[in-house]
Design an enzyme around this catalytic site. Sequence first.
Site, PDB file in Angstrom:
ATOM      1  CD  GLU A  20      -1.378  -0.156   3.667  1.00 44.94           C
ATOM      2  OE1 GLU A  20      -2.171   1.000   3.735  1.00 44.94           O
ATOM      3  OE2 GLU A  20      -1.628  -0.952   4.583  1.00 44.94           O
TER       4      GLU A  20
ATOM      5  CB  CYS B 267      -2.323  -4.229   6.407  1.00 48.73           C
ATOM      6  SG  CYS B 267      -1.879  -2.488   6.937  1.00 48.73           S
TER       7      CYS B 267
ATOM      8  CB  THR C  46       2.047   2.719  14.811  1.00 49.92           C
ATOM      9  OG1 THR C  46       0.888   3.529  14.073  1.00 49.92           O
ATOM     10  CG2 THR C  46       1.430   2.701  16.004  1.00 49.92           C
TER      11      THR C  46
ATOM     12  CG  HIS D 176      -2.514  -6.284  10.345  1.00 50.89           C
ATOM     13  ND1 HIS D 176      -1.353  -5.981   9.754  1.00 50.89           N
ATOM     14  CD2 HIS D 176      -3.304  -5.152  10.649  1.00 50.89           C
ATOM     15  CE1 HIS D 176      -1.263  -4.779   9.795  1.00 50.89           C
ATOM     16  NE2 HIS D 176      -2.423  -4.264  10.159  1.00 50.89           N
TER      17      HIS D 176
ATOM     18  CE  LYS E 220      -6.067  -2.392  24.097  1.00 45.65           C
ATOM     19  NZ  LYS E 220      -6.690  -1.061  23.933  1.00 45.65           N
TER      20      LYS E 220
ATOM     21  CG  ASN F 296       1.944  -1.298  10.704  1.00 47.29           C
ATOM     22  OD1 ASN F 296       1.981  -2.385  10.056  1.00 47.29           O
ATOM     23  ND2 ASN F 296       0.727  -0.628  10.590  1.00 47.29           N
TER      24      ASN F 296
HETATM   25  N1  CAA Z   1       2.053   4.243  30.482  1.00 47.51           N
HETATM   26  C1  CAA Z   1       1.377   2.799  30.043  1.00 47.51           C
HETATM   27  N2  CAA Z   1       0.343   3.005  28.990  1.00 47.51           N
HETATM   28  C2  CAA Z   1      -0.133   4.111  28.495  1.00 47.51           C
HETATM   29  C3  CAA Z   1       0.603   5.343  28.890  1.00 47.51           C
HETATM   30  C4  CAA Z   1       1.455   5.210  30.006  1.00 47.51           C
HETATM   31  N3  CAA Z   1       2.220   6.333  30.400  1.00 47.51           N
HETATM   32  N4  CAA Z   1      -0.106   6.428  28.298  1.00 47.51           N
HETATM   33  C5  CAA Z   1      -0.961   5.692  27.399  1.00 47.51           C
HETATM   34  N5  CAA Z   1      -0.719   4.423  27.612  1.00 47.51           N
HETATM   35  C6  CAA Z   1      -1.725   3.389  26.614  1.00 47.51           C
HETATM   36  C7  CAA Z   1      -3.078   3.787  26.624  1.00 47.51           C
HETATM   37  O1  CAA Z   1      -4.051   3.667  27.874  1.00 47.51           O
HETATM   38  C8  CAA Z   1      -3.335   3.048  25.437  1.00 47.51           C
HETATM   39  O2  CAA Z   1      -3.671   1.737  25.854  1.00 47.51           O
HETATM   40  P1  CAA Z   1      -5.242   0.956  25.712  1.00 47.51           P
HETATM   41  O3  CAA Z   1      -5.481   1.213  24.244  1.00 47.51           O
HETATM   42  O4  CAA Z   1      -5.168  -0.208  26.060  1.00 47.51           O
HETATM   43  O5  CAA Z   1      -6.055   2.373  26.388  1.00 47.51           O
HETATM   44  C9  CAA Z   1      -2.258   2.898  24.697  1.00 47.51           C
HETATM   45  O6  CAA Z   1      -0.992   3.390  25.355  1.00 47.51           O
HETATM   46  C10 CAA Z   1      -2.203   4.003  23.525  1.00 47.51           C
HETATM   47  O7  CAA Z   1      -2.459   5.154  24.078  1.00 47.51           O
HETATM   48  P2  CAA Z   1      -3.462   6.408  23.103  1.00 47.51           P
HETATM   49  O8  CAA Z   1      -4.763   5.517  22.431  1.00 47.51           O
HETATM   50  O9  CAA Z   1      -3.728   7.531  23.792  1.00 47.51           O
HETATM   51  O10 CAA Z   1      -2.556   6.542  22.019  1.00 47.51           O
HETATM   52  P3  CAA Z   1      -2.453   7.659  20.757  1.00 47.51           P
HETATM   53  O11 CAA Z   1      -3.518   8.648  20.617  1.00 47.51           O
HETATM   54  O12 CAA Z   1      -1.279   8.018  20.486  1.00 47.51           O
HETATM   55  O13 CAA Z   1      -2.742   6.560  19.623  1.00 47.51           O
HETATM   56  C11 CAA Z   1      -2.861   4.803  18.123  1.00 47.51           C
HETATM   57  C12 CAA Z   1      -2.522   5.145  19.376  1.00 47.51           C
HETATM   58  C13 CAA Z   1      -4.411   5.132  17.782  1.00 47.51           C
HETATM   59  C14 CAA Z   1      -2.681   3.510  17.829  1.00 47.51           C
HETATM   60  C15 CAA Z   1      -2.051   5.653  16.964  1.00 47.51           C
HETATM   61  O14 CAA Z   1      -0.896   5.548  16.937  1.00 47.51           O
HETATM   62  C16 CAA Z   1      -2.694   5.404  15.363  1.00 47.51           C
HETATM   63  O15 CAA Z   1      -3.393   6.056  15.171  1.00 47.51           O
HETATM   64  N6  CAA Z   1      -1.937   4.438  14.775  1.00 47.51           N
HETATM   65  C17 CAA Z   1      -2.200   3.853  13.184  1.00 47.51           C
HETATM   66  C18 CAA Z   1      -3.472   3.448  13.019  1.00 47.51           C
HETATM   67  C19 CAA Z   1      -3.398   2.129  13.552  1.00 47.51           C
HETATM   68  O16 CAA Z   1      -2.383   1.486  13.671  1.00 47.51           O
HETATM   69  N7  CAA Z   1      -4.374   1.339  13.708  1.00 47.51           N
HETATM   70  C20 CAA Z   1      -4.426  -0.034  13.938  1.00 47.51           C
HETATM   71  C21 CAA Z   1      -5.719  -0.736  13.657  1.00 47.51           C
HETATM   72  S1  CAA Z   1      -5.853  -0.299  11.484  1.00 47.51           S
HETATM   73  C22 CAA Z   1      -4.854  -1.525  11.069  1.00 47.51           C
HETATM   74  O17 CAA Z   1      -4.577  -2.322  11.388  1.00 47.51           O
HETATM   75  C23 CAA Z   1      -4.300  -1.220   9.828  1.00 47.51           C
HETATM   76  C24 CAA Z   1      -2.928  -0.662   9.537  1.00 47.51           C
HETATM   77  O18 CAA Z   1      -1.975  -1.424   9.604  1.00 47.51           O
HETATM   78  C25 CAA Z   1      -2.803   0.601   9.775  1.00 47.51           C
END
Ligand code: CAA
Length: 390
Positions: free
Chosen positions: A79, A111, A152, A233, A242, A276
Site C-alpha cells: 500500500e 494491509c 506506529t 496482523h 487485545k 508496522n
Molecule cells: N503508560 C502505559 N500505557 C499508557 C501510557 C503510559 N504512560 N499512556 C498511554 N498508555 C496506553 C493507553 O492507555 C493506550 O492503551 P489502551 O488502548 O489499552 O487504552 C495506549 O497506551 C495508546 O494510547 P493512546 O490511545 O492514547 O495513543 P494515541 O492517541 O497515540 O493513539 C493509535 C494510538 C490510535 C494506535 C495511533 O498510534 C494510531 O492512530 N496509529 C495508526 C493506526 C493504527 O495502527 N490502527 C490499527 C488498526 S488499523 C490497521 O490495522 C491497519 C494498519 O496497519 C494501519
Amino acid sequence: MKIGIDKMGFATSQYVLQMDDLANSRGADPEKFSKGLLLNALSIAPITDDIVTMGASAADSILTEDDKEAIDMVIVATESSVDQSKAAAIYVHSLLEIQPFARSVEMKEACYSATAALDYARLHVEKHPNSKVLVIASDIAKYGIESSGESTQGAGSIAMLISQSPRILELNDQTLAQTRDIMDFWRPNYSTTPYVNGRYSTTQYLDMLKSTWSEYQRRFDTSLADFSAFCFHLPFPKLALKGFNKIMDKSMPIDIQEKLKKNFESSILYSQQIGNIYTGSLFLGLLSLLENSQNLLAGDQIAFFSYGSGAVAEIFTGKLVEGFQNQLQPSRLGELKKRTVLSISDYEHLFFEEAQLDEEGNATFADYETGPFVLKEIREHQRIYGRKND
Ligand code: CAA
C-alpha cells in the site's frame, strides 16, 4: 496436493528509531510506547530504500538459481507503491533475474492484500503443479512527524516462495474473508501520508476479528483448541494482544492456553523491534513465531488473522511441515541490533526526504546504507535500481 510456503525471507532498512527517544522528544511517557503499544523501536528507511529494494532483498536471501527458473509469477502486495501504473513486481523480477516467461503484478487492499496474493498463488500452483510463485509483502508505514500514528511507523518486506510439497507451512483450503466499507485509514492519491481515525481503526480491527473468527469456527467446525498458535496482523503488538485476549477460550485446559500465550509472545518479538510493515506484518509475525518459539512441532496447526483497513479481514490456517525448522534462520534479533540508531533530527530528515527533481525529471541521492539493492537515481522520471555495489 499439498501447497504452501516453501521458503520465507525478510529484509528491513538499516536505520532504527528507538521509541524512548521518540517519546522524550514528543513529551510522551516512554511507557506509553513500551507498555501501551508494546513497541521498542521502528525501522526507518532512507529515500534510496523502498518497497522494491527491500522486497528484492527479502527474496534474494532465499532464492536459488533453480527457483528463479521455476518461478512463473511474482506478486508484490503493497500500500506504499512507488508508481500508479507500473507494478513494483516488474522491478523485482528484473533485479532478481527471474526467467522471462513470468507474470508480474502488484496487489492492493491496505494491509490485507498479501493474504489475497497467497491465495492466488495457491490456486495457481494447484493448476500448474511445477510452478513456483514469489509473493512479496513490502511496505513503508509513514504517518508524518508529530502525527498521531507517528509511533506506529516502520519499514520492511517479507518474501514467500509458494510451491507444492512446501517445506515450512501447508496452507489449508478453509478460508473466510469479511468486507466492510469503513473509513478507518485511507490514503488519497494526492497525499503522501494516510488519513487515519486511530481509535476507530482499533475497534474495527477487534470487531472484525471477533465476528470473522466466530463465523469461521461455525462454518468449519473448529475451535481455538485445534491450534498451537494464532498469528495476527500487527499494526502494533498491543492491538494484537487485545485481539488474542478477545479470542482466548478460558474453558480450555491451562496448558493449551499457556502454549498459545507463549507462542503469541514469540510472534510479536520482531515487530516490537521493527514497527508496522503493513502488508508484511502478519507474515513477520509468522517468521518471528517460527524462529523464536520453543514448542512448535510438525503437524501443529496455525491460525492467521489478516486485516486491511477500509476494510477486509480474513482468517486462514496452515499446518507445519516435517523439518520446517531447517528452512529458517535462528532468531534474527541479533541482526536487528546492528541497525544504525538515528537521532530525532536525523530520523525527521531521512524518513521524510522527498526527491528533488530538476526540470528534466532527474534526481540523485546521498549514499545511505541499504541492503543488497538500492534506488540509485531518478533519470527522466524513471526510477533506476541496481545492486548496491554495481
Ligand atoms: N503508560 C502505559 N500505557 C499508557 C501510557 C503510559 N504512560 N499512556 C498511554 N498508555 C496506553 C493507553 O492507555 C493506550 O492503551 P489502551 O488502548 O489499552 O487504552 C495506549 O497506551 C495508546 O494510547 P493512546 O490511545 O492514547 O495513543 P494515541 O492517541 O497515540 O493513539 C493509535 C494510538 C490510535 C494506535 C495511533 O498510534 C494510531 O492512530 N496509529 C495508526 C493506526 C493504527 O495502527 N490502527 C490499527 C488498526 S488499523 C490497521 O490495522 C491497519 C494498519 O496497519 C494501519
